[in-house]
Write a protein that holds these residues in place. Structure first.
Motif, mmCIF file in Angstrom:
data_model
loop_
_atom_site.group_PDB
_atom_site.id
_atom_site.type_symbol
_atom_site.label_atom_id
_atom_site.label_comp_id
_atom_site.label_asym_id
_atom_site.label_seq_id
_atom_site.Cartn_x
_atom_site.Cartn_y
_atom_site.Cartn_z
ATOM 1 N N THR A 291 0.961 -1.169 0.011
ATOM 2 C CA THR A 291 -0.131 0.013 0.062
ATOM 3 C C THR A 291 0.907 1.331 0.116
ATOM 4 N N LEU A 292 0.366 2.553 -0.049
ATOM 5 C CA LEU A 292 1.176 3.458 -0.008
ATOM 6 C C LEU A 292 1.875 3.640 1.522
ATOM 7 N N GLU A 293 1.264 3.088 2.235
ATOM 8 C CA GLU A 293 2.052 3.187 3.812
ATOM 9 C C GLU A 293 3.082 2.060 4.055
ATOM 10 N N ARG A 294 2.753 0.893 3.720
ATOM 11 C CA ARG A 294 3.506 -0.197 3.902
ATOM 12 C C ARG A 294 3.271 -1.618 3.248
ATOM 13 N N GLU A 295 4.134 -2.674 3.583
ATOM 14 C CA GLU A 295 3.938 -3.797 3.111
ATOM 15 C C GLU A 295 3.376 -4.891 3.941
ATOM 16 N N TYR A 296 2.656 -5.691 3.531
ATOM 17 C CA TYR A 296 1.898 -6.772 4.275
ATOM 18 C C TYR A 296 2.186 -8.135 3.579
ATOM 19 N N LEU A 297 2.453 -9.212 4.387
ATOM 20 C CA LEU A 297 2.861 -10.539 4.015
ATOM 21 C C LEU A 297 1.397 -11.258 4.024
ATOM 22 N N LEU A 298 0.988 -11.721 2.960
ATOM 23 C CA LEU A 298 -0.211 -12.639 3.050
ATOM 24 C C LEU A 298 -0.069 -14.119 2.893
ATOM 25 N N ASP A 299 -1.000 -14.915 3.228
ATOM 26 C CA ASP A 299 -0.963 -16.071 3.194
ATOM 27 C C ASP A 299 -1.463 -16.662 1.744
ATOM 28 N N ASP A 300 -2.292 -16.038 1.017
ATOM 29 C CA ASP A 300 -2.747 -16.218 -0.291
ATOM 30 C C ASP A 300 -1.730 -16.200 -1.252
ATOM 31 N N SER A 301 -1.965 -17.166 -2.464
ATOM 32 C CA SER A 301 -0.985 -17.437 -3.345
ATOM 33 C C SER A 301 -1.327 -16.305 -4.511
ATOM 34 N N LEU A 302 -0.293 -15.944 -5.355
ATOM 35 C CA LEU A 302 -0.556 -14.752 -6.306
ATOM 36 C C LEU A 302 -1.641 -15.219 -7.464
ATOM 37 N N ALA A 303 -1.593 -16.666 -7.858
ATOM 38 C CA ALA A 303 -2.897 -17.166 -8.670
ATOM 39 C C ALA A 303 -4.261 -16.940 -7.946
#
Length: 260
Positions: A179-191
């Motif tokens: 986002t504009l403010e920061r990064e987040y690590l997700l559990d979802d896959s890119l696909a």
């Protein structure tokens, strides 16, 4: 379920009268089914804010609500360290059938009846809700993807509004949302994310999806650049995203359409 301890119940419905009816029915059940209503919420977002900090056994959850609906809420709940069982409530027959197929503990048709509520609660513990089926059903019912993505950070479940995500980038076993403010690590896959949000995100590279509205322009890479065929420029961020040769034409066309 052994009733040596009262069952902790949380109610979620955007209609105050529906929440009141459930509280009244649960009060009538108290002599037969020891429990305590530990909280309630009028929206999926408010419910998740409470349930991230509050351990409960079962959530009575309306399916159709403004903003974050019950299906999306249930999906985020599966990612809690101790996910509660979910009993869906709905006024729509087709929603009820599909909710039952998700392995939710049960579903209740509105107006909820006393005996039917008791039968549902007596199923505790029940099967866990299937996260992939939840995501697919939610997308079908609301005609699009979730309103929020979720990630775990320092033992807490955080929500990331999809509308604020500028790009998604695969990073080893995780996907990073920026986002504009920061990064987040997700559990979802890119696909999975590409399939869920085809109208919002555009594939630039095997490891990168970009929000279409975040595209500001393009640069052709130098001939000796092995990382990318071209680069995408972003609104509000100085960094550039790599574009593969395969995606170059589609990316430029999408950028031109967005600026038309």
């Amino acid at each position: 379920m052994p009733l040596d301890q009262p069952v902790k119940i949380f109610i979620v419905d955007d209609e105050a009268l529906a929440r009141e009816r459930l509280r009244t029915l649960l009060g009538d059940l108290a002599p037969l089914y020891p429990h305590v209503v530990v909280g309630e919420a009028a929206s999926g977002q408010a419910a998740l804010d409470s349930l991230r900090e509050l351990a409960v056994d079962v959530v009575l959850c309306d399916i159709r609500m403004p903003g974050m609906d019950g299906i999306e809420l249930a999906l985020h709940l599966t990612r809690l360290p101790r996910p509660p069982a979910v009993i869906f409530t709905t006024a729509y027959d087709n929603f009820a059938v599909q909710a039952f197929e998700l392995n939710a503990l049960d579903y209740l048709m509105k107006p909820v009846r006393l005996q039917r509520l008791l039968v549902a609660l007596q199923k505790l513990p029940g099967p866990g809700v299937d996260g992939e089926q939840l995501a697919a059903l939610g997308q079908s019912l609301r005609g699009g993807g979730r309103s929020h993505l979720s990630c775990h950070e320092r033992g807490r479940l955080l929500l990331v509004p999809v509308s604020e995500v500028l790009y998604l980038r695969a990073d080893l076993k995780y996907v990073m949302a920026r986002t504009l403010e920061r990064e987040y690590l997700l559990d979802d896959s890119l696909a999975q994310l590409e399939q869920e949000f085809p109208d919002r995100f555009l594939r630039l590279h095997r490891a990168v999806l970009v929000a279409r509205e975040a595209l500001a322009g393009f640069e052709k890479a130098s001939g000796d650049d092995v990382e990318a065929y071209g680069w995408a420029l972003l609104r509000g961020l100085p960094e550039k995203l790599p574009i593969s040769r395969r995606q170059w034409a589609a990316a430029k066309a999408a950028g031109a359409a967005g600026n038309a």
